[in-house]
Design an enzyme around this catalytic site. Structure first.
Site, mmCIF file in Angstrom:
data_model
loop_
_atom_site.group_PDB
_atom_site.id
_atom_site.type_symbol
_atom_site.label_atom_id
_atom_site.label_comp_id
_atom_site.label_asym_id
_atom_site.label_seq_id
_atom_site.Cartn_x
_atom_site.Cartn_y
_atom_site.Cartn_z
ATOM 1 N N HIS A 73 -5.498 -6.219 -11.398
ATOM 2 C CA HIS A 73 -5.029 -7.255 -10.482
ATOM 3 C C HIS A 73 -4.849 -8.599 -11.177
ATOM 4 O O HIS A 73 -4.231 -9.507 -10.619
ATOM 5 C CB HIS A 73 -6.012 -7.435 -9.328
ATOM 6 C CG HIS A 73 -6.083 -6.268 -8.396
ATOM 7 N ND1 HIS A 73 -6.987 -5.238 -8.576
ATOM 8 C CD2 HIS A 73 -5.372 -5.962 -7.298
ATOM 9 C CE1 HIS A 73 -6.834 -4.351 -7.599
ATOM 10 N NE2 HIS A 73 -5.857 -4.761 -6.821
ATOM 11 N N GLU B 253 0.825 -1.208 0.000
ATOM 12 C CA GLU B 253 0.000 0.000 0.000
ATOM 13 C C GLU B 253 0.859 1.258 0.000
ATOM 14 O O GLU B 253 0.528 2.243 -0.662
ATOM 15 C CB GLU B 253 -0.957 -0.011 1.189
ATOM 16 C CG GLU B 253 -1.963 -1.151 1.182
ATOM 17 C CD GLU B 253 -2.792 -1.221 -0.100
ATOM 18 O OE1 GLU B 253 -2.960 -0.191 -0.784
ATOM 19 O OE2 GLU B 253 -3.265 -2.317 -0.435
#
Length: 272
Positions: A207, A111
């Protein structure tokens, strides 16, 4: 984590607070979906202790100017983690598939990787640039974990947060094998351009298709016999610095080749 869209990453207007690298403040959402966290986490709150530890480890590897402050225990049964443009935010999981998202140092570093990408080329979060966005964040995640555990690493991202003890969010070495269960289904990642998924879902498969450059990073790293956080990470970050918002797989591969040119590569090898 598993799924994000551009809105989740950047549309939230959270409290603007950023500390010096590795020395971050942690806020406790305590099960709320607050856009602007106000309550500082108790010093001994397990999630806060972990996040501060992960921040120091991440700062040690990447040497950033700063790391965004953290928010833990976000939402009720919230099974995700994200960078909202101001904070690194972590849910506690749904207790069916996912555990606490602060358990994985690679998730924290992943992140934070989105923060670095936002400051650098700010890769568009769609199609191949978006897949590269996810890929570089995975590279940063696995590299920080590799450094933190002294080089004893595996290529599975987020394995610590799964209730079953065997699944992961992604398998960089074998894309498409990270998980397979009744609730999530089978991991849809692909690991080769011949299987590139031109889907309209997942922001154009960010993804799904990130497995292709993930696999390339594994092959390169294992091919030169080094740890991810050594020369491979340095080369990838140099390539990132050469990139722009719409850099695709081919352009990024070319940037990696330039970053790994004999003179620069030998310098990184000596520094590692």
């Amino acid at each position: 984590a598993l799924r994000h869209d551009a809105g989740v990453r950047h549309a939230r207007h959270a409290l603007n607070s950023t500390s010096s690298a590795g020395d971050i403040e942690v806020f406790d959402a305590d099960g709320r979906f607050d856009d602007a966290p106000k309550i500082k986490a108790k010093e001994d709150l397990a999630q806060a202790v972990r996040i501060r530890k992960w921040a120091l480890a991440t700062a040690d590897v990447l040497k950033p100017d700063d790391i965004p402050d953290g928010v833990v225990r976000y939402g009720e049964d919230y099974a995700n983690a994200f960078y909202d443009g101001k904070h690194l935010v972590f849910g506690m999981g749904d207790k069916e598939i996912f555990k606490d998202f602060t358990l994985g140092i690679d998730i924290f570093a992943h992140e934070f990787g989105h923060k670095l990408i936002e400051l650098g080329p700010n890769l568009e979060y769609a199609g191949q640039p978006g897949a590269l966005n996810e890929h570089v964040a995975d590279v940063i995640g696995v590299s920080v974990r590799s450094a933190a555990v002294g080089g004893e690493y595996n290529w599975r991202i987020g394995s610590e947060i799964f209730m079953d003890g065997k699944s992961a969010l992604r398998n960089m070495k074998e894309p498409g094998t990270a998980y397979n269960n009744a609730l999530l289904g089978a991991d849809p990642q692909v690991g080769h351009m011949s299987k590139y998924d031109s889907t309209f879902l997942d922001n154009g498969g960010v993804h799904i298709n990130s497995g292709i450059p993930n696999k390339a990073f594994v092959l390169f790293t294992e091919g030169i016999g080094m740890n991810p956080h050594e020369a491979p990470l340095a080369i990838w970050l140099k390539a990132l610095a050469m990139s722009g918002p719409r850099t695709d797989f081919s352009l990024f591969a070319g940037a990696c080749v330039k970053a790994a040119a004999p003179d620069g590569f030998e310098q990184e090898m000596r520094a590692a």
